[in-house]
Enzyme design. Structure first.
Site, PDB file in Angstrom:
ATOM      1  N   PHE A 129       0.858  -1.193   0.000  1.00  0.00           N
ATOM      2  CA  PHE A 129       0.000   0.000   0.000  1.00  0.00           C
ATOM      3  C   PHE A 129       0.888   1.234   0.000  1.00  0.00           C
ATOM      4  CE2 PHE A 129      -2.431   3.468   1.833  1.00  0.00           C
ATOM      5  CZ  PHE A 129      -3.558   3.437   1.024  1.00  0.00           C
ATOM      6  N   ASP A 214       9.212   2.529   1.567  1.00  0.00           N
ATOM      7  CA  ASP A 214       8.029   3.205   2.092  1.00  0.00           C
ATOM      8  C   ASP A 214       8.036   2.982   3.605  1.00  0.00           C
ATOM      9  OD1 ASP A 214       5.562   4.002   3.008  1.00  0.00           O
ATOM     10  OD2 ASP A 214       4.464   3.267   1.260  1.00  0.00           O
ATOM     11  N   LYS A 243       2.854   9.770   8.463  1.00  0.00           N
ATOM     12  CA  LYS A 243       2.134   9.231   9.624  1.00  0.00           C
ATOM     13  C   LYS A 243       2.641   9.736  10.986  1.00  0.00           C
ATOM     14  CE  LYS A 243      -0.817   5.950   7.643  1.00  0.00           C
ATOM     15  NZ  LYS A 243      -0.557   4.997   6.562  1.00  0.00           N
TER      16      LYS A 243
HETATM   17  C1  LIG Z   1      -0.796   5.371   5.056  1.00  0.00           C
HETATM   18  C2  LIG Z   1       0.207   4.910   4.090  1.00  0.00           C
HETATM   19  C3  LIG Z   1       0.416   5.580   2.875  1.00  0.00           C
HETATM   20  C4  LIG Z   1      -0.423   6.742   2.421  1.00  0.00           C
HETATM   21  O1  LIG Z   1      -0.341   7.839   3.262  1.00  0.00           O
HETATM   22  P1  LIG Z   1      -1.434   9.028   3.103  1.00  0.00           P
HETATM   23  O2  LIG Z   1      -0.983  10.036   4.115  1.00  0.00           O
HETATM   24  O3  LIG Z   1      -2.762   8.434   3.398  1.00  0.00           O
HETATM   25  O4  LIG Z   1      -1.344   9.522   1.715  1.00  0.00           O
HETATM   26  C5  LIG Z   1       1.410   5.096   2.038  1.00  0.00           C
HETATM   27  N1  LIG Z   1       2.163   4.034   2.374  1.00  0.00           N
HETATM   28  C6  LIG Z   1       1.998   3.375   3.540  1.00  0.00           C
HETATM   29  C7  LIG Z   1       2.878   2.218   3.875  1.00  0.00           C
HETATM   30  C8  LIG Z   1       1.003   3.786   4.426  1.00  0.00           C
HETATM   31  O5  LIG Z   1       0.823   3.105   5.557  1.00  0.00           O
END
Ligand SMILES: *Cc1c(COP(=O)(O)O)cnc(C)c1O
Length: 393
Positions: A129, A214, A243
């Site tokens: 994701f 990521d 986050k």
């Molecule tokens: C939450 C998340 C995203 C996206 O972040 P947003 O602030 O919602 O755009 C991307 N990669 C990972 C691994 C995430 O947990």
């Protein structure tokens, strides 16, 4: 009639009025143990006094000036983050998906600057994701999210996680880099192995690709170390963070080594809000707490304790809980009943958790959660297990 807030979420019917540490209080006065932490965002829990003070002080001084001018808080934050990571430089944005897309631009520009303008593809992973913008979504390994939004953006391939041979076979003369979460979050708390990350590093070095982590979910102490990659020691060239970074204030960044960022010269990228004095002021305050001696070590220790408790719970209730997953305060349990039903049951018992892929519920305590709160949460999980067991008799 359509709701005034666009109905893109299946929201739980509860409105919170107030938060304090690991607790949320609903408008009807009910108290909940919050193991959602705003999906790993509220790193220091709700309304941490130190953050409230920093926000109020910065709010009374200066909010926003634009990136036409130097920003002291941002320069300070960037310097501190480079000191505690692989990176030499970073660009501030406002969310995770923006950080991912910025990192993708940086990687393509790096290849271009190195005489490889044809290299634009990224090898990504199934069940990954990376966010909801159109390129981040194409990098995300879940076709369901793309349905109805036209053809996927070109250049995103998906390999199975922890399978080096498939990745190696996917590399061609258009490959620019590899994008991977050290531990997949949304995908169901699925961890990469240290060997796999070493293999990806080797593939990148062999073919002149950039390794892009990521760390949006795994960064800022969530796993019991500052970064998810600290567990393997395998360093990337580029990383996306967000986050936990602002403890609830929207901020993200993509960061890179000097070598990887070679093409990011004036005019190549921008963001109106990105890194404004208010956001970077709060993020500096989050770092003050996170980097205090022993803080992240404490998360790791209590994470070990939580892991042990969740493992015990799975052993005791195998008809409800299949297995514990994850590290530190990035934990999950794979369930037998549908994860959505478990989430609802827990909410009815006074505890909030987010679901994930592979029928997993995520357990994300605030990093400040002490042993008593962890025990309170585990006791509610046990109550839920007993309730499912009673219902299946
Ligand atoms: C939450 C998340 C995203 C996206 O972040 P947003 O602030 O919602 O755009 C991307 N990669 C990972 C691994 C995430 O947990």
């Amino acid at each position: 009639m359509i709701t005034a807030v666009m109905p893109t979420y299946g929201r739980k019917d509860v409105v919170f009025e107030r938060g304090e540490g690991s607790y949320l209080y609903a408008a009807d006065g009910r108290r909940y143990v919050d193991f959602t932490s705003g999906i790993a965002v509220n790193a220091l829990g709700h309304c941490h006094p130190y953050l409230v003070k920093a926000l109020a002080e910065q709010g009374a001084k200066l909010w926003h000036t634009s990136n036409l001018f130097r920003i002291g808080n941002g320069e300070k934050l960037a310097k501190r983050l480079t000191e505690v990571s692989f990176a030499d430089t970073m660009f501030f944005c406002n969310s995770g998906a923006e950080a991912i897309e910025g990192g993708i631009k940086l990687i393509r520009k790096y290849q271009y600057m190195n005489g490889q303008p044809k290299r634009y593809k990224l090898i990504c992973f199934q069940a990954a994701f990376h966010g909801r913008l159109l390129n981040a979504l194409s990098a995300t390994g879940n076709e369901k999210y793309l349905e109805g939004f036209g053809p996927p953006a070109p250049g995103y391939l998906h390999a199975p996680l922890n399978n080096t041979n498939v990745v190696r076979d996917m590399v061609d003369d258009e490959t620019a880099g590899i994008l991977v979460e050290p531990i997949q979050g949304e995908g169901g708390i699925r961890a990469t192995t240290t060997q796999f990350l070493k293999d990806l590093r080797a593939i990148c070095d062999e073919y002149g690709l950039l390794l892009f982590y990521d760390e949006i979910h795994t960064g800022f102490g969530r796993t019991g170390k500052m970064w998810g990659y600290d567990w393997s020691g395998v360093k990337p060239d580029v990383a996306a963070i967000a986050k936990g970074m602002g403890g609830g204030f929207p901020i993200g960044a993509f960061m890179a080594t000097e070598k990887a960022a070679v093409g990011m010269v004036p005019g190549t990228h921008g963001s109106t809000y990105g890194g404004n004095p208010l956001a970077t002021g709060v993020a500096n305050a989050v770092l003050d707490v996170l980097l205090a001696p022993g803080f992240i070590d404490g998360v790791r220790e209590r994470g070990e304790y939580l892991k042990g408790e969740l493992e015990k719970l799975c052993k005791k209730h195998p008809k409800v809980f299949v297995e514990q997953r994850g590290t530190g305060f990035l934990q999950g349990i794979r369930c037998v009943p549908p994860a959505g039903e478990m989430v609802d049951k827990l909410q009815s018992l006074g505890m909030l958790v987010p679901p994930a892929g592979e029928n997993v519920i995520r357990i994300f305590p605030a990093l400040v959660a002490d042993k008593a709160i962890l025990d309170e949460g585990v006791a509610i999980l046990e109550k839920a297990a007993l309730s499912f067991e009673a219902a299946s008799k």
